[in-house]
Design an enzyme around this catalytic site. Structure first.
Site, PDB file in Angstrom:
ATOM      1  N   PHE A   1      68.819  31.930  68.899  1.00  0.00           N
ATOM      2  CA  PHE A   1      67.991  30.956  69.010  1.00  0.00           C
ATOM      3  C   PHE A   1      67.274  30.161  67.647  1.00  0.00           C
ATOM      4  CE2 PHE A   1      66.175  31.628  73.683  1.00  0.00           C
ATOM      5  CZ  PHE A   1      67.590  32.041  74.038  1.00  0.00           C
ATOM      6  N   LYS A   2      67.485  30.961  66.513  1.00  0.00           N
ATOM      7  CA  LYS A   2      66.837  30.648  65.236  1.00  0.00           C
ATOM      8  C   LYS A   2      65.620  30.361  65.501  1.00  0.00           C
ATOM      9  CE  LYS A   2      71.682  29.475  63.405  1.00  0.00           C
ATOM     10  NZ  LYS A   2      72.174  28.871  62.628  1.00  0.00           N
TER      11      LYS A   2
ATOM     12  N   HIS B   1      72.225  37.694  58.572  1.00  0.00           N
ATOM     13  CA  HIS B   1      72.563  36.198  58.979  1.00  0.00           C
ATOM     14  C   HIS B   1      72.722  35.346  57.540  1.00  0.00           C
ATOM     15  CE1 HIS B   1      72.628  32.208  60.609  1.00  0.00           C
ATOM     16  NE2 HIS B   1      73.080  32.657  61.379  1.00  0.00           N
TER      17      HIS B   1
ATOM     18  N   GLU C   1      81.105  33.855  59.806  1.00  0.00           N
ATOM     19  CA  GLU C   1      80.519  32.363  59.757  1.00  0.00           C
ATOM     20  C   GLU C   1      80.696  31.814  58.628  1.00  0.00           C
ATOM     21  OE1 GLU C   1      77.474  32.131  63.297  1.00  0.00           O
ATOM     22  OE2 GLU C   1      76.534  32.762  61.563  1.00  0.00           O
TER      23      GLU C   1
ATOM     24  N   GLY D   1      79.599  26.132  64.055  1.00  0.00           N
ATOM     25  CA  GLY D   1      80.015  24.706  64.838  1.00  0.00           C
ATOM     26  C   GLY D   1      80.566  24.876  66.139  1.00  0.00           C
TER      27      GLY D   1
ATOM     28  N   ALA E   1      74.397  28.655  68.066  1.00  0.00           N
ATOM     29  CA  ALA E   1      73.187  28.469  68.060  1.00  0.00           C
ATOM     30  C   ALA E   1      73.080  26.929  68.358  1.00  0.00           C
ATOM     31  CB  ALA E   1      72.554  28.526  66.644  1.00  0.00           C
TER      32      ALA E   1
HETATM   33  O1  G3P Z   1      73.872  32.343  64.352  1.00  0.00           O
HETATM   34  C1  G3P Z   1      74.938  31.408  64.940  1.00  0.00           C
HETATM   35  C2  G3P Z   1      74.974  30.579  63.692  1.00  0.00           C
HETATM   36  O2  G3P Z   1      74.568  30.760  62.190  1.00  0.00           O
HETATM   37  C3  G3P Z   1      76.019  29.147  64.206  1.00  0.00           C
HETATM   38  O3  G3P Z   1      75.108  28.160  64.235  1.00  0.00           O
HETATM   39  O4  G3P Z   1      74.428  26.034  64.989  1.00  0.00           O
HETATM   40  O5  G3P Z   1      76.940  26.376  63.867  1.00  0.00           O
HETATM   41  O6  G3P Z   1      76.448  27.339  66.233  1.00  0.00           O
HETATM   42  P1  G3P Z   1      75.808  26.876  64.818  1.00  0.00           P
END
Ligand code: G3P
Length: 223
Positions: A11-12, A94, A142, A181, A202
């Protein structure tokens, strides 16, 4: 332990996923998890944790805890306190909350002792290999440049996924999640075809116009 394949929704500090909005979003995700049987977990901030944990059945993680013991540590929380409050797991390291490898090792070790799941985030294959030696429950790789964007790691960097899984398995076969992404069920499906055990996501949920529709689409990629 989380069932795989799994979707972990971070959820950040998105306004759409914090406070009352966070509670509503968590309830939507929990309902979709129950309706579809999909394994889904969420990672929330410590203020919203209790309210969300008391309202859902899916696993609820914290986005970060500090690598500290009880004591004179103003403004910190540790994994022991978080466990007492009922957390199911923690995200560690993270990209938006990096830690030293010594602190990561400490947290993974303490989390095992108190009995909470660990997902250690990494930015590439080599860092994933180093983290695999610490035996967390999951690694979530990531590429930072893709986080928050519209092109998924599965599409833009498939070789990073396969390389990460290969090198992790050569060190210690920790299950690998991937993120950055991710927006659609196709992104999830592709990640799983490449060997990932799930995704970390997220903005694709938190910023979606229709989060229920977005999570249902993602779940299709698990099937
Ligand atoms: O923690 C998940 C994240 O860093 C990826 O973010 O917005 O690219 O899905 P998002």
């Amino acid at each position: 332990m989380l069932e795989t394949p799994v979707i972990v929704v971070n959820f950040k500090l998105y306004e759409q996923a914090s406070g009352k909005n966070g509670l509503n979003l968590a309830k939507i995700i929990d309902t979709v998890s129950k309706e579809t049987g999909a394994s889904i977990a969420v990672a929330v901030n410590p203020l919203d944790f209790k309210m969300i944990k008391n309202s859902v059945d899916m696993p609820v993680f914290l986005q970060h805890v500090d690598a500290v013991e009880f004591g004179a540590k103003t403004g910190r929380i540790n994994v022991e306190l978080a466990k007492e409050h009922g957390i199911d797991g923690i995200l560690i390291n993270h990209s938006e909350r990096r830690m030293t490898i010594a602190d990561i090792e400490y947290l993974v070790h303490r989390a095992k002792i108190v009995g909470v799941n660990t997902i250690v985030c990494t930015n590439n294959a080599k860092v994933s290999a180093a983290i695999a030696a610490l035996s967390p429950d999951f690694i979530a790789m990531e590429p930072p440049e893709l986080i928050g964007g519209d092109v998924s790691v599965s599409r833009a960097r498939p070789e990073a996924i396969t390389e990460t899984i290969k090198i992790v398995n050569s060190v210690n076969p920790v299950p690998v999640l991937v993120g950055a992404g991710v927006k659609t069920g196709d992104d999830v499906k592709k990640a799983i075809e490449l060997g990932a055990k799930g995704v970390l996501i997220a903005s694709g949920i938190a910023k979606a116009n229709d989060p229920r529709k977005a999570i249902i689409d993602l779940v299709q990629g698990l099937m």
